[in-house]
Design an enzyme around this catalytic site. Structure first.
Site, PDB file in Angstrom:
ATOM      1  N   GLU A 166       0.867  -1.189   0.000  1.00  0.00           N
ATOM      2  CA  GLU A 166       0.000   0.000   0.000  1.00  0.00           C
ATOM      3  C   GLU A 166       0.905   1.242   0.000  1.00  0.00           C
ATOM      4  O   GLU A 166       1.976   1.228   0.597  1.00  0.00           O
ATOM      5  CB  GLU A 166      -0.815  -0.012   1.306  1.00  0.00           C
ATOM      6  CG  GLU A 166      -1.703   1.203   1.512  1.00  0.00           C
ATOM      7  CD  GLU A 166      -2.379   1.189   2.895  1.00  0.00           C
ATOM      8  OE1 GLU A 166      -1.804   0.620   3.845  1.00  0.00           O
ATOM      9  OE2 GLU A 166      -3.477   1.745   3.008  1.00  0.00           O
ATOM     10  N   LYS A 225      -9.527   1.621  -1.845  1.00  0.00           N
ATOM     11  CA  LYS A 225      -9.766   1.134  -0.477  1.00  0.00           C
ATOM     12  C   LYS A 225     -11.140   1.556   0.050  1.00  0.00           C
ATOM     13  O   LYS A 225     -11.512   2.731  -0.020  1.00  0.00           O
ATOM     14  CB  LYS A 225      -8.665   1.698   0.415  1.00  0.00           C
ATOM     15  CG  LYS A 225      -8.606   1.140   1.820  1.00  0.00           C
ATOM     16  CD  LYS A 225      -7.436   1.812   2.570  1.00  0.00           C
ATOM     17  CE  LYS A 225      -7.171   1.197   3.912  1.00  0.00           C
ATOM     18  NZ  LYS A 225      -6.078   1.908   4.629  1.00  0.00           N
ATOM     19  N   CYS A 234      -5.018  -3.278   3.221  1.00  0.00           N
ATOM     20  CA  CYS A 234      -4.673  -2.967   4.617  1.00  0.00           C
ATOM     21  C   CYS A 234      -5.835  -3.083   5.607  1.00  0.00           C
ATOM     22  O   CYS A 234      -6.247  -4.183   5.946  1.00  0.00           O
ATOM     23  CB  CYS A 234      -4.031  -1.581   4.646  1.00  0.00           C
ATOM     24  SG  CYS A 234      -3.105  -1.220   6.139  1.00  0.00           S
TER      25      CYS A 234
HETATM   26  O1  KGT Z   1      -1.106   6.910   4.929  1.00  0.00           O
HETATM   27  C1  KGT Z   1      -0.907   6.585   3.752  1.00  0.00           C
HETATM   28  O2  KGT Z   1      -0.485   7.358   2.891  1.00  0.00           O
HETATM   29  C2  KGT Z   1      -1.153   5.166   3.377  1.00  0.00           C
HETATM   30  N1  KGT Z   1      -2.198   4.584   4.157  1.00  0.00           N
HETATM   31  C3  KGT Z   1      -2.007   3.869   5.259  1.00  0.00           C
HETATM   32  O3  KGT Z   1      -0.890   3.653   5.689  1.00  0.00           O
HETATM   33  C4  KGT Z   1      -3.230   3.322   5.951  1.00  0.00           C
HETATM   34  C5  KGT Z   1      -4.080   4.455   6.458  1.00  0.00           C
HETATM   35  S1  KGT Z   1      -3.284   5.502   7.630  1.00  0.00           S
HETATM   36  N2  KGT Z   1      -2.858   2.424   7.005  1.00  0.00           N
HETATM   37  C6  KGT Z   1      -3.666   1.474   7.469  1.00  0.00           C
HETATM   38  O4  KGT Z   1      -4.772   1.256   6.983  1.00  0.00           O
HETATM   39  C7  KGT Z   1      -3.132   0.664   8.643  1.00  0.00           C
HETATM   40  C8  KGT Z   1      -4.157  -0.271   9.226  1.00  0.00           C
HETATM   41  C9  KGT Z   1      -3.686  -0.878  10.491  1.00  0.00           C
HETATM   42  O5  KGT Z   1      -2.581  -0.703  10.942  1.00  0.00           O
HETATM   43  C10 KGT Z   1      -4.633  -1.754  11.239  1.00  0.00           C
HETATM   44  O6  KGT Z   1      -5.719  -2.115  10.732  1.00  0.00           O
HETATM   45  O7  KGT Z   1      -4.284  -2.118  12.360  1.00  0.00           O
END
Ligand code: KGT
Length: 302
Positions: A41, A128, A165
């Site tokens: 991701e 997503k 994710c």
């Molecule tokens: O921020 C960006 O640019 C890319 N996106 C991410 O890294 C995303 C949203 S902050 N991360 C997750 O979904 C982690 C989920 C997780 O850690 C869980 O479900 O426990």
């Protein structure tokens, strides 16, 4: 048997550095005989805050990052799955009655499929659906949720269901792709492989990552492939790593390195690539051996 490669990187706010990491992995994957490389991701960048994230996003067709991945896929004749951000225009409700309609720019957190000739398979694009708001991370501040599941699509390693994710925590999404009941349009061609390109946090990674991925593989009776970000992206943020491939019986076939308690990647974890033989007969064997007939007449999936 087809060889799949899983690549692990540590994206920062430098798109050119991130592209360099990905291109290096594409070359390593090809040398290792893989037909497909799975990347995490947000491979294009991980920014330090919302404003920076919004400012770095580029339309898919104009992104030097995407073009660079396409060129490398073509050069090495390999399919590549990669996570990126793209800007989207989102309507907002007018501040006062009668004022003109307004829009704001947000992002799609997108999974792209690039074919070995370097073209993007648009039927395979997935945005997503579930956004991660937890602790200091507020994904919904910058990202607009996708509007639909992507119909499972063919690939050299079998029919793929794409998720991303945090979607991992919603079993109904993977079940709809891989064990669809009546009412799903792709009922005759369910996914055999479910993807979760990720950037998990340390805290949730330690507690939940492997358990959730193995559960999704076991209950969907599918291969699960989760390429992950690893290590320190910026002063405030690290990712857990531990990219994993799980077979349809729930056995972990591949796991890459992670981070220490301070969130620093262990030696070799950044830039790691692992190889797995994907045996699709295993999907059929597990599904035929233990039919999971869901009573969706009593608990509908949608
Ligand atoms: O921020 C960006 O640019 C890319 N996106 C991410 O890294 C995303 C949203 S902050 N991360 C997750 O979904 C982690 C989920 C997780 O850690 C869980 O479900 O426990």
């Amino acid at each position: 048997m087809v060889i799949a490669a899983v690549g692990q990187i540590c994206s920062t706010a430098s798109l050119s550095h991130n592209l360099e990491q990905c291109v290096g992995l594409i070359s390593k994957a090809a040398v290792g005989g893989a037909r497909v490389l799975f990347l995490p991701e947000a491979s294009d960048y991980i920014a330090a805050n919302s404003q920076e994230s919004l400012s770095l996003a580029q339309p898919e067709s104009q992104s030097p990052f995407v073009r660079g991945i396409q060129a490398a896929a073509k050069e090495h004749r390999l399919s590549v799955n990669v996570g990126i951000h793209v800007p989207v225009s989102v309507p907002v409700s007018p501040t006062s009655p009668g004022s003109p309609p307004e829009t704001v720019t947000k992002l799609s957190n997108r999974s792209l499929w690039i074919d070995p000739d370097g073209t993007i398979n648009h039927r395979a694009t997935y945005d997503k659906l579930h956004l991660f708001d937890y602790g200091l991370l507020r994904e919904s501040a910058t990202v607009q949720s996708g509007r639909r599941l992507t119909e499972p699509f063919p690939s050299p390693v079998g029919r793929i269901g794409s998720l991303i994710c945090f979607d991992l925590r919603f079993p109904e999404a993977s079940l709809a792709l891989a064990q669809p009941g009546p009412g799903c349009p792709w009922v005759s061609s369910p996914a055999e492989v479910v993807l979760y390109p990720s950037a998990f946090t340390l805290r949730t990674g330690v507690a939940h990552w492997e358990t959730l991925l193995r559960a999704r593989a076991i209950e969907t009776q599918s291969w699960v492939i989760a390429a992950a970000q690893v290590g320190r992206h910026n002063a405030k943020r690290s990712s857990y790593g531990h990219s994993i491939v799980v077979d349809p019986w729930g056995t972990v076939k591949l796991e890459l390195g992670g981070v220490n308690d301070e969130g620093e990647a262990v030696e070799g974890a950044v830039g790691a690539v692992g190889f797995v033989d994907i045996d699709l007969d295993e999907v059929a064997r597990v599904r035929e051996g233990m039919p999971l007939m869901r009573r969706t007449d009593l608990y509908p999936l949608s």
